[in-house]
Design a protein around this motif. Sequence first.
Motif, PDB file in Angstrom:
ATOM      1  N   ILE A 112       0.833  -1.204   0.000  1.00  0.00           N
ATOM      2  CA  ILE A 112       0.000   0.000   0.000  1.00  0.00           C
ATOM      3  C   ILE A 112       0.873   1.262   0.000  1.00  0.00           C
ATOM      4  O   ILE A 112       0.450   2.298  -0.511  1.00  0.00           O
ATOM      5  N   ARG A 113       2.090   1.165   0.557  1.00  0.00           N
ATOM      6  CA  ARG A 113       3.011   2.313   0.453  1.00  0.00           C
ATOM      7  C   ARG A 113       3.403   2.544  -0.997  1.00  0.00           C
ATOM      8  O   ARG A 113       3.384   3.686  -1.480  1.00  0.00           O
ATOM      9  N   ARG A 114       3.748   1.449  -1.706  1.00  0.00           N
ATOM     10  CA  ARG A 114       4.123   1.587  -3.123  1.00  0.00           C
ATOM     11  C   ARG A 114       2.941   2.086  -3.949  1.00  0.00           C
ATOM     12  O   ARG A 114       3.118   2.803  -4.934  1.00  0.00           O
ATOM     13  N   ALA A 115       1.742   1.681  -3.540  1.00  0.00           N
ATOM     14  CA  ALA A 115       0.535   2.089  -4.268  1.00  0.00           C
ATOM     15  C   ALA A 115       0.063   3.485  -3.870  1.00  0.00           C
ATOM     16  O   ALA A 115      -0.908   3.987  -4.441  1.00  0.00           O
ATOM     17  N   GLU A 116       0.736   4.087  -2.892  1.00  0.00           N
ATOM     18  CA  GLU A 116       0.381   5.420  -2.387  1.00  0.00           C
ATOM     19  C   GLU A 116      -1.050   5.444  -1.850  1.00  0.00           C
ATOM     20  O   GLU A 116      -1.821   6.375  -2.072  1.00  0.00           O
ATOM     21  N   LEU A 117      -1.381   4.382  -1.116  1.00  0.00           N
ATOM     22  CA  LEU A 117      -2.669   4.285  -0.439  1.00  0.00           C
ATOM     23  C   LEU A 117      -2.481   4.687   1.022  1.00  0.00           C
ATOM     24  O   LEU A 117      -1.706   4.057   1.746  1.00  0.00           O
ATOM     25  N   LEU A 136      -6.007  -5.744  -4.911  1.00  0.00           N
ATOM     26  CA  LEU A 136      -4.846  -6.505  -5.374  1.00  0.00           C
ATOM     27  C   LEU A 136      -3.827  -6.672  -4.252  1.00  0.00           C
ATOM     28  O   LEU A 136      -3.262  -7.756  -4.069  1.00  0.00           O
ATOM     29  N   SER A 137      -3.564  -5.592  -3.506  1.00  0.00           N
ATOM     30  CA  SER A 137      -2.598  -5.662  -2.402  1.00  0.00           C
ATOM     31  C   SER A 137      -3.014  -6.705  -1.377  1.00  0.00           C
ATOM     32  O   SER A 137      -2.180  -7.445  -0.839  1.00  0.00           O
ATOM     33  N   THR A 160      -1.619   2.924 -13.260  1.00  0.00           N
ATOM     34  CA  THR A 160      -2.155   1.918 -12.344  1.00  0.00           C
ATOM     35  C   THR A 160      -2.112   0.541 -12.986  1.00  0.00           C
ATOM     36  O   THR A 160      -1.776  -0.458 -12.341  1.00  0.00           O
ATOM     37  N   ARG A 161      -2.424   0.484 -14.275  1.00  0.00           N
ATOM     38  CA  ARG A 161      -2.373  -0.786 -15.000  1.00  0.00           C
ATOM     39  C   ARG A 161      -0.978  -1.383 -14.952  1.00  0.00           C
ATOM     40  O   ARG A 161      -0.797  -2.576 -14.679  1.00  0.00           O
ATOM     41  N   ASP A 162       0.032  -0.555 -15.182  1.00  0.00           N
ATOM     42  CA  ASP A 162       1.412  -1.043 -15.132  1.00  0.00           C
ATOM     43  C   ASP A 162       1.756  -1.576 -13.744  1.00  0.00           C
ATOM     44  O   ASP A 162       2.411  -2.610 -13.603  1.00  0.00           O
ATOM     45  N   GLU A 167       2.871  -6.118 -10.133  1.00  0.00           N
ATOM     46  CA  GLU A 167       2.651  -6.806  -8.858  1.00  0.00           C
ATOM     47  C   GLU A 167       2.226  -8.256  -9.076  1.00  0.00           C
ATOM     48  O   GLU A 167       2.682  -9.161  -8.369  1.00  0.00           O
ATOM     49  N   ILE A 168       1.356  -8.494 -10.046  1.00  0.00           N
ATOM     50  CA  ILE A 168       0.946  -9.881 -10.334  1.00  0.00           C
ATOM     51  C   ILE A 168       2.134 -10.692 -10.822  1.00  0.00           C
ATOM     52  O   ILE A 168       2.325 -11.849 -10.426  1.00  0.00           O
TER      53      ILE A 168
END
Length: 238
Positions: A112-117, A136-137, A160-162, A167-168
């Motif tokens: 979530i840090r990498r996702a800036e959540l 996803l996280s 976001t798609r990238d 991540e997958i």
Amino acid sequence: MNLKSENLTRRYWGKDALRNVSFELAAGSTCLLLGPNGSGKTTLMKIAAGLVSPSTGRILLDGEAVGTATKRRTAYMPTENYFYNYMTVRDAGKYYADFFPDFDRGAFDARIRRAELAPDARIRTLSSGMGAKLRLSLALSRDAELMMFDEPINGVDMLTRDWVLEEIARRRGEGRVLLISTHLVEQAERLADCALFLRDGELVRSGSLAEICREKSLEDVYREIYGNRNRSEEEETC
């Protein structure tokens, strides 16, 4: 771990959402589940996740019929938001930690840090892209043997798609089976080594991407399988 479907059928109100679907995915496989809306992709994933029961047939994980016991081995990312509106991003992590012994809270916090959540952000305030990142996280922070992602890159922006695809990709291999449904064939193709094509609840083609894409791109094969149907429907309407 291998995933095997045997003559899987699911009926809703007298109509088949899936009809006699059989396939087998070996450990280490990353497979795309392809087809237009209404083809049965989500139904198939929900049955494999133990959330929906088949009408006839079955799905097996290592020879064990899917049920309550197999849920601990399966992570599923749905398209819809399934949390209470009052919950925060942090609450969602606590929820998963309480329900799934294989949930890695440290890995979730890092994602979530990498996702800036923001951990304190209310889930109801998240955009569709940020909501996808959260779901996803959560799924990827489990150490599950079967991981399924229902339209993980649908309706999200390019960056976001990238992030989602990257991540997958980190969880491929290691004896897992990854199953990814998507309409964005070109973007997801680089993740996978096989594909299942569903149409009106039936499995119309399956195999390795090396086989399927021997002479055509996956996108061209998709157009060939589903485009002919669209043209036929247009001709019947005229």
